[in-house]
Write an enzyme that holds these catalytic residues in place. Structure first.
Site: not given
Length: 85
Positions: A25-27
């Site tokens: 997932m994105p940070t």
């Protein structure tokens, strides 16, 4: 406030966290001037996590958020330090 979205973790980071490459997932990197309370930050990251998980159809546990506070003498806008505004 400035928000930088990192598209995905590296494979090494994904492996450390037990994630496969399909569910990384994105940070979210949040940069803001100092002065918000812990309660404000807590409420903000709760809502950002909720919106991210809802929009990207992922579990909230997969969303990482980093908050950086930049001092007013380290942030400029329109050619002037925020400390001088």
């Amino acid at each position: 406030m400035f928000i930088k979205l990192q598209a995905g973790r590296t494979m090494a980071a994904a492996s450390i966290r037990g994630l496969s490459s399909e569910n990384t997932m994105p940070t979210l990197h949040l940069e803001m001037l100092p002065g918000r309370t812990v309660e404000q930050k807590r409420a903000f990251v709760r809502e950002v996590t909720r919106a991210t998980a809802e929009t990207l159809a992922c579990p909230p546990e997969s969303v990482d958020i980093l908050i950086s506070e930049v001092p007013r003498d380290g942030w400029a806008k329109a050619g002037k330090l925020m400390a001088d505004a």
